[in-house]
Motif scaffolding. Structure first.
Motif, PDB file in Angstrom:
ATOM      1  N   ALA A  72       0.937  -1.285  -0.066  1.00 44.18           N
ATOM      2  CA  ALA A  72       0.063   0.148   0.126  1.00 44.18           C
ATOM      3  C   ALA A  72       0.802   1.546   0.037  1.00 44.18           C
ATOM      4  N   SER A  73       2.066   1.429   0.436  1.00 42.12           N
ATOM      5  CA  SER A  73       3.158   2.202   0.122  1.00 42.12           C
ATOM      6  C   SER A  73       4.430   1.742   0.325  1.00 42.12           C
ATOM      7  N   GLY A  74       5.518   2.691   0.107  1.00 44.78           N
ATOM      8  CA  GLY A  74       6.703   2.281   0.214  1.00 44.78           C
ATOM      9  C   GLY A  74       7.102   1.992   1.618  1.00 44.78           C
ATOM     10  N   GLN A  75       6.619   2.739   2.438  1.00 49.46           N
ATOM     11  CA  GLN A  75       6.846   2.256   4.080  1.00 49.46           C
ATOM     12  C   GLN A  75       6.398   0.846   4.238  1.00 49.46           C
ATOM     13  N   ALA A  76       5.227   0.555   3.789  1.00 47.87           N
ATOM     14  CA  ALA A  76       4.415  -0.597   4.031  1.00 47.87           C
ATOM     15  C   ALA A  76       5.522  -1.788   3.302  1.00 47.87           C
ATOM     16  N   ALA A  77       6.118  -1.283   2.255  1.00 50.38           N
ATOM     17  CA  ALA A  77       7.079  -2.321   1.520  1.00 50.38           C
ATOM     18  C   ALA A  77       8.227  -2.505   2.639  1.00 50.38           C
ATOM     19  N   THR A  78       9.004  -1.292   3.139  1.00 50.57           N
ATOM     20  CA  THR A  78      10.058  -1.303   4.071  1.00 50.57           C
ATOM     21  C   THR A  78       9.639  -2.282   5.199  1.00 50.57           C
ATOM     22  N   ASP A  79       8.500  -2.116   5.819  1.00 50.53           N
ATOM     23  CA  ASP A  79       7.900  -2.669   6.995  1.00 50.53           C
ATOM     24  C   ASP A  79       7.832  -4.234   6.586  1.00 50.53           C
ATOM     25  N   ALA A  80       7.602  -4.535   5.428  1.00 50.94           N
ATOM     26  CA  ALA A  80       7.674  -6.092   5.232  1.00 50.94           C
ATOM     27  C   ALA A  80       8.713  -6.648   5.222  1.00 50.94           C
ATOM     28  N   VAL A  81      10.090  -6.048   4.788  1.00 52.39           N
ATOM     29  CA  VAL A  81      11.527  -6.621   4.833  1.00 52.39           C
ATOM     30  C   VAL A  81      11.741  -6.645   6.313  1.00 52.39           C
ATOM     31  N   LEU A  82      11.521  -5.550   7.070  1.00 55.08           N
ATOM     32  CA  LEU A  82      11.947  -5.907   8.477  1.00 55.08           C
ATOM     33  C   LEU A  82      11.282  -6.575   9.372  1.00 55.08           C
ATOM     34  N   LYS A  83       9.946  -7.055   9.005  1.00 54.22           N
ATOM     35  CA  LYS A  83       9.275  -8.192   9.534  1.00 54.22           C
ATOM     36  C   LYS A  83      10.042  -9.491   9.534  1.00 54.22           C
ATOM     37  N   MET A  84      10.875  -9.738   8.197  1.00 50.36           N
ATOM     38  CA  MET A  84      11.525 -11.005   8.256  1.00 50.36           C
ATOM     39  C   MET A  84      12.334 -11.467   9.397  1.00 50.36           C
ATOM     40  N   THR A 218       8.231 -15.942   1.520  1.00 48.67           N
ATOM     41  CA  THR A 218       8.303 -15.275   2.724  1.00 48.67           C
ATOM     42  C   THR A 218       7.714 -13.914   2.683  1.00 48.67           C
ATOM     43  N   LEU A 219       8.106 -12.912   1.695  1.00 45.69           N
ATOM     44  CA  LEU A 219       7.549 -11.706   1.501  1.00 45.69           C
ATOM     45  C   LEU A 219       6.009 -11.690   1.185  1.00 45.69           C
ATOM     46  N   SER A 220       5.755 -12.689   0.320  1.00 45.02           N
ATOM     47  CA  SER A 220       4.243 -12.962  -0.299  1.00 45.02           C
ATOM     48  C   SER A 220       3.528 -13.212   1.101  1.00 45.02           C
ATOM     49  N   PHE A 221       3.936 -14.273   1.870  1.00 44.56           N
ATOM     50  CA  PHE A 221       3.132 -14.376   2.996  1.00 44.56           C
ATOM     51  C   PHE A 221       3.054 -13.111   3.919  1.00 44.56           C
ATOM     52  N   ILE A 222       4.074 -12.350   4.208  1.00 47.02           N
ATOM     53  CA  ILE A 222       3.931 -11.035   4.983  1.00 47.02           C
ATOM     54  C   ILE A 222       2.905 -10.186   4.472  1.00 47.02           C
ATOM     55  N   GLN A 223       2.931 -10.044   3.088  1.00 48.28           N
ATOM     56  CA  GLN A 223       1.804  -9.419   2.024  1.00 48.28           C
ATOM     57  C   GLN A 223       0.568  -9.643   2.674  1.00 48.28           C
ATOM     58  N   ASN A 224       0.350 -10.895   2.385  1.00 50.98           N
ATOM     59  CA  ASN A 224      -1.091 -11.332   2.564  1.00 50.98           C
ATOM     60  C   ASN A 224      -1.428 -11.441   4.069  1.00 50.98           C
ATOM     61  N   THR A 225      -0.580 -11.843   4.906  1.00 48.94           N
ATOM     62  CA  THR A 225      -0.930 -11.961   6.284  1.00 48.94           C
ATOM     63  C   THR A 225      -1.252 -10.490   7.063  1.00 48.94           C
ATOM     64  N   ALA A 226      -0.113  -9.718   6.706  1.00 53.07           N
ATOM     65  CA  ALA A 226      -0.256  -8.232   7.438  1.00 53.07           C
ATOM     66  C   ALA A 226      -1.356  -7.394   6.367  1.00 53.07           C
ATOM     67  N   GLY A 227      -1.361  -7.780   5.312  1.00 54.89           N
ATOM     68  CA  GLY A 227      -2.717  -7.081   4.603  1.00 54.89           C
ATOM     69  C   GLY A 227      -2.372  -5.532   3.819  1.00 54.89           C
ATOM     70  N   ALA A 228      -1.231  -5.262   3.971  1.00 58.35           N
ATOM     71  CA  ALA A 228      -1.035  -3.891   3.491  1.00 58.35           C
ATOM     72  C   ALA A 228      -0.883  -3.849   1.883  1.00 58.35           C
ATOM     73  N   VAL A 229      -1.897  -4.264   1.238  1.00 54.34           N
ATOM     74  CA  VAL A 229      -1.943  -3.920  -0.271  1.00 54.34           C
ATOM     75  C   VAL A 229      -2.585  -3.099  -0.801  1.00 54.34           C
ATOM     76  N   PRO A 230      -2.127  -2.747  -2.116  1.00 53.48           N
ATOM     77  CA  PRO A 230      -2.691  -1.767  -2.962  1.00 53.48           C
ATOM     78  C   PRO A 230      -4.020  -2.269  -3.538  1.00 53.48           C
TER      79      PRO A 230
END
Length: 379
Positions: A72-84, A218-230
């Motif tokens: 949903a944003s660049g910040q959400a993308a960065t957040d997904a990396v840090l969640k690993m 891993t990142l697709s799992f985070i995308q789906n699980t955390a739900g910050a999608v565009p």
């Protein structure tokens, strides 16, 4: 396919239902199943959406990756990396970086137990001293925001691979038109899609592009699980923006080069930060690593007087004083109070981000009009 062809065609196929050339906006939250567990690849739009799928495939192609994951944003993308990563894991970060990245690392993830070490990575060999057994990731921007420093991606990745450390590159300023970090050994490429990829200042979005299947899962799992999608509308707008990315970036580069040279010749201007200038300390590295020098630059007036910089901002007519960058229109920004306000003042000064620094996102307008506006604003 060459880049310009990929920008227009990658990820896009005629719609199977109607043969429409443009990817439809699949404005739906859910999909009908034929029977329990039997579907056509789509069940719920947080997990997958056909418009988003087309965009993700296009971005993967442009970055020479195998998977794109949109947020949903660049910040959400960065957040997904840090969640690993987990408490006690260490991440080395280039010290000259976007304030929002600094903020999420220092304010959210450091209190949660991640360890961040900020360092000047302009000389990659320093990593031999910085990397420990706890180090899991090195995060870099190149060119950096807002001082346009260039980091040697190839050297960084070579050192990190020898030590089993992953590398993530924020490629927002360059865009895939100018630079492909995965080709230079990076593991993850991050984009604030809001900027050059969208290109029209009408979308907020982020993306990650990878080659490794494990990272993709891993990142697709985070995308789906955390739900910050565009949403699909935004994905459609970015797909449209990508079709002119190569044309826009060419003009951004051409205009910025003229602006940078004009600023160096202006008697009222002191320092100019642009990797396309021969005087830039990493000019040769930029020539080697990039296919052009981009549309971003920063400068300071002689005398280093804050009120003089404020007057320039207030006198601009074509350049709008606004957050963000990378749109077709020219924008100016004051990093100290905008993009880098999250940094403590002493940290900003240590980075070289003075209160008088002016950052320009040079648009694709007629270059004569851009120079005219600069001339009357600087006076």
């Amino acid at each position: 396919m060459k880049f310009g062809t990929k920008a227009i065609h990658a990820g896009v196929q005629p719609d199977p239902a109607t043969s429409a050339i443009m990817t439809p906006i699949y404005q739906t939250s859910t999909y009908a199943l034929e029977s329990p567990g039997k579907h056509k690849g789509y069940t719920y739009s947080r997990s997958h959406n056909p418009t988003r799928t087309a965009l993700q495939e296009a971005l993967a192609s442009l970055e020479n990756g195998t998977a794109g994951i949109c947020f949903a944003s660049g910040q959400a993308a960065t957040d997904a990396v840090l969640k690993m990563y987990r408490p006690g894991d260490e991440i080395i970060v280039s010290s000259d970086l976007y304030g929002g990245t600094y903020r999420i690392m220092k304010k959210l993830y450091e209190p949660a137990g991640l360890i961040f070490r900020f360092a000047d990575l302009s000389e990659p060999r320093i990593l031999h001293e910085l990397i420990t057994e706890k180090t899991k990731l090195v995060w870099i921007e190149t060119p950096t925001n807002p001082l346009l420093k260039i980091t040697d991606i190839g050297q960084i990745t070579t050192i990190c691979k020898s030590k089993g450390v992953q590398v993530a590159v924020d490629n927002t300023f360059a865009s895939p038109y100018l630079q492909n970090p995965l080709d230079l050994g990076a593991d993850i490429v991050m984009h604030s899609v809001t900027k050059y990829l969208g290109g029209h200042s009408d979308v907020i979005m982020g993306a990650l592009i990878v080659r490794d299947e494990g990272l993709s899962e891993t990142l697709s799992f985070i995308q789906n699980t955390a739900g910050a999608v565009p949403g699909p509308q935004d994905c459609f707008l970015v797909l449209r923006g990508l079709k002119t990315l190569h044309l826009r970036m060419q003009r951004h580069c051409e205009n910025a080069a003229v602006v940078a040279q004009w600023l160096t010749e202006n008697p009222k201007v002191g320092a100019v930060y642009y990797p396309g200038l021969a005087a830039h300390p990493q000019h040769e590295l930029a020539r080697k690593q990039m296919r052009g020098f981009g549309g971003m630059l920063s400068f300071e007036l002689k005398g280093d007087v804050y009120d003089d910089a404020v007057r320039v901002f207030e006198r601009f007519k074509l350049f709008a004083l606004a957050e963000s960058l990378g749109g077709v229109e020219s924008l100016c920004a004051h990093p100290a109070t905008m993009s880098h306000a999250s940094f403590p003042p002493e940290e900003r000064l240590k980075m070289g981000v003075k209160d008088t620094l002016i950052r320009l996102s040079v648009g694709v307008e007629d270059i004569d009009d851009i120079i005219t506006d600069l001339a009357q604003a600087i006076g």
